[in-house]
Scaffold this motif. Structure first.
Motif, PDB file in Angstrom:
ATOM      1  N   SER A 177       5.517  -5.675  24.405  1.00  0.00           N
ATOM      2  CA  SER A 177       4.204  -4.496  24.687  1.00  0.00           C
ATOM      3  C   SER A 177       3.646  -4.087  23.466  1.00  0.00           C
ATOM      4  N   GLU A 178       2.079  -3.801  23.511  1.00  0.00           N
ATOM      5  CA  GLU A 178       1.547  -3.816  22.188  1.00  0.00           C
ATOM      6  C   GLU A 178       1.611  -2.594  21.659  1.00  0.00           C
ATOM      7  N   GLY A 179       1.672  -1.223  22.090  1.00  0.00           N
ATOM      8  CA  GLY A 179       2.114  -0.018  21.545  1.00  0.00           C
ATOM      9  C   GLY A 179       3.447   0.642  21.488  1.00  0.00           C
ATOM     10  N   PRO A 180       3.860   1.577  20.957  1.00  0.00           N
ATOM     11  CA  PRO A 180       5.246   2.157  21.509  1.00  0.00           C
ATOM     12  C   PRO A 180       5.701   2.504  22.461  1.00  0.00           C
ATOM     13  N   THR A 181       7.521   2.936  22.507  1.00  0.00           N
ATOM     14  CA  THR A 181       8.354   3.132  24.064  1.00  0.00           C
ATOM     15  C   THR A 181       8.971   3.780  23.536  1.00  0.00           C
ATOM     16  N   TYR A 182       9.075   4.942  24.190  1.00  0.00           N
ATOM     17  CA  TYR A 182      10.624   5.541  24.308  1.00  0.00           C
ATOM     18  C   TYR A 182      11.357   5.012  25.434  1.00  0.00           C
ATOM     19  N   LEU A 183      12.922   4.779  25.329  1.00  0.00           N
ATOM     20  CA  LEU A 183      14.207   4.424  26.099  1.00  0.00           C
ATOM     21  C   LEU A 183      14.877   4.948  26.241  1.00  0.00           C
ATOM     22  N   ARG A 184      15.325   5.490  27.448  1.00  0.00           N
ATOM     23  CA  ARG A 184      16.268   6.340  27.437  1.00  0.00           C
ATOM     24  C   ARG A 184      17.519   5.378  27.802  1.00  0.00           C
ATOM     25  N   PRO A 209      13.268  -7.294  26.508  1.00  0.00           N
ATOM     26  CA  PRO A 209      11.927  -7.978  26.449  1.00  0.00           C
ATOM     27  C   PRO A 209      10.567  -7.516  26.564  1.00  0.00           C
ATOM     28  N   GLN A 210      10.517  -6.948  27.348  1.00  0.00           N
ATOM     29  CA  GLN A 210       9.014  -6.378  27.952  1.00  0.00           C
ATOM     30  C   GLN A 210       8.619  -5.068  26.753  1.00  0.00           C
ATOM     31  N   LEU A 211       9.926  -4.681  26.462  1.00  0.00           N
ATOM     32  CA  LEU A 211       9.574  -3.707  25.509  1.00  0.00           C
ATOM     33  C   LEU A 211       8.494  -4.285  24.383  1.00  0.00           C
TER      34      LEU A 211
END
Length: 331
Positions: A174-181, A169-171
């Motif tokens: 967040s406003e920008g792009p993320t990468y989750l391993r 939910p935090q990702l």
């Protein structure tokens, strides 16, 4: 009349093998369940995958929200291009594939379609580091090194099911792009015993220690905690700092913990080139802290194929090898 016994049918278990120890507490598909739950609260969340729904736990989301699930086929460039378009239209996409395919095959699409316009697209990469025995074609040992140089991209390397459940939910928010391993399948549950809460961009001290300080990320935080318990039998007192956000790194917390006389060790399920170790070393230099840091991580090499326990022991990621490393350093 002769009869033959059919050979057992080979399965993909080697591809998606769990790194959980026998008998360890686990949670099934925490990412898929967390994403489905988050989507109940936020109608903008959509899920996409490139023919890997089952193997990135996106199938859980698909079952819960079939009208918001998009199977893009074996085309990672299309996957991330479509996710960018959805984000431009106001949706919050989570796009899953294997880390190697995202980092190596679709880098330019993620960079220019997603990161440059700073869109809220969440890239979900399965099989990060050494979490598969299938060899270099599927072992994403350099994914963080590749992605750390991409502007605007937040990188998260979760330890366990707790990290993943709380990160999703935090990702999304967040406003920008993320990468989750991504850790998928039966994922160990570890951090519930340490009064821990995931906070995007924050490192947390899980335990204190007078002799050694571990700074770790991903599944290596689990191994760091295990090794700390084993080292206690050798009368070595070990602190463990969990850094689930690799970029931006929580420099204040990490430098404060490392600016001491204790033996400093970083632990990561990634090449020692370009990941947590070099992020930490850079942070120390920038803050003017002069001290040695011992890296525990994967070598700068293409790794072997084989069973995960064998490979983790071979490349120094097992708790026993960590203990050996620390005792050798302490002399």
């Amino acid at each position: 009349m002769s009869t033959t016994t059919a050979a057992p049918k080979l399965k993909t278990s080697a591809m998606i093998a769990s790194f959980a120890d026998p008998g360890q507490k686990t949670a099934p598909a925490p990412f898929g369940h967390a994403l489905a739950k988050a989507a109940e609260q936020d109608e903008r969340i959509v899920g996409l995958t490139a023919d890997l729904g089952k193997y990135t736990d996106m199938h859980i989301f698909a079952q819960a929200h079939p009208d918001r699930y998009f199977q893009m086929g074996m085309s990672e460039q299309l996957l991330f291009g479509a996710a960018a378009g959805m984000a431009e239209a106001g949706l919050t996409p989570f796009a899953s594939t294997y880390s190697v395919f995202a980092a190596r095959r679709a880098y330019d699409f993620i960079c220019l379609d997603i990161a440059e316009p700073n869109l809220n697209v969440n890239v979900v990469g399965g099989l990060p580091g050494l979490t598969t025995g299938y060899g270099p074609s599927h072992q994403a040992t350099e994914d963080m090194a590749i992605f750390r140089g991409m502007p605007n991209l937040t990188i998260v390397d979760p330890c366990d099911s707790i990290d993943i459940e709380q990160a999703v939910p935090q990702l999304a928010a967040s406003e920008g792009p993320t990468y989750l391993r991504l850790l998928r399948g039966k994922v160990p549950t570890v951090l519930d015993e340490y009064d821990y809460t995931f906070e995007l961009g924050k490192a947390k001290v899980l335990r204190g220690g007078a002799d050694v300080v571990f700074v770790s990320s991903g599944l290596m935080t689990m191994r760091a905690l295990q090794a700390a318990e084993l080292l206690a039998a050798h009368k070595v007192d070990v602190a463990v700092v969990h850094a689930p956000t690799i970029k931006p790194l929580d420099v204040d917390t990490i430098v404060a913990e490392l600016d001491t006389p204790r033996l400093a060790v970083t632990l990561e399920n990634h090449s020692v080139v370009g990941g947590l170790f070099e992020s930490v070393a850079s942070a120390l230099v920038r803050r003017g802290v002069s001290r040695r840091v011992v890296p525990v991580g994967l070598p700068d090499a293409f790794l072997d194929a084989g069973a995960l326990p064998t490979l983790h022991d071979r490349y120094g990621l097992s708790k026993e090898k960590i203990v050996e490393t620390v005792l050798a350093e302490l002399g």
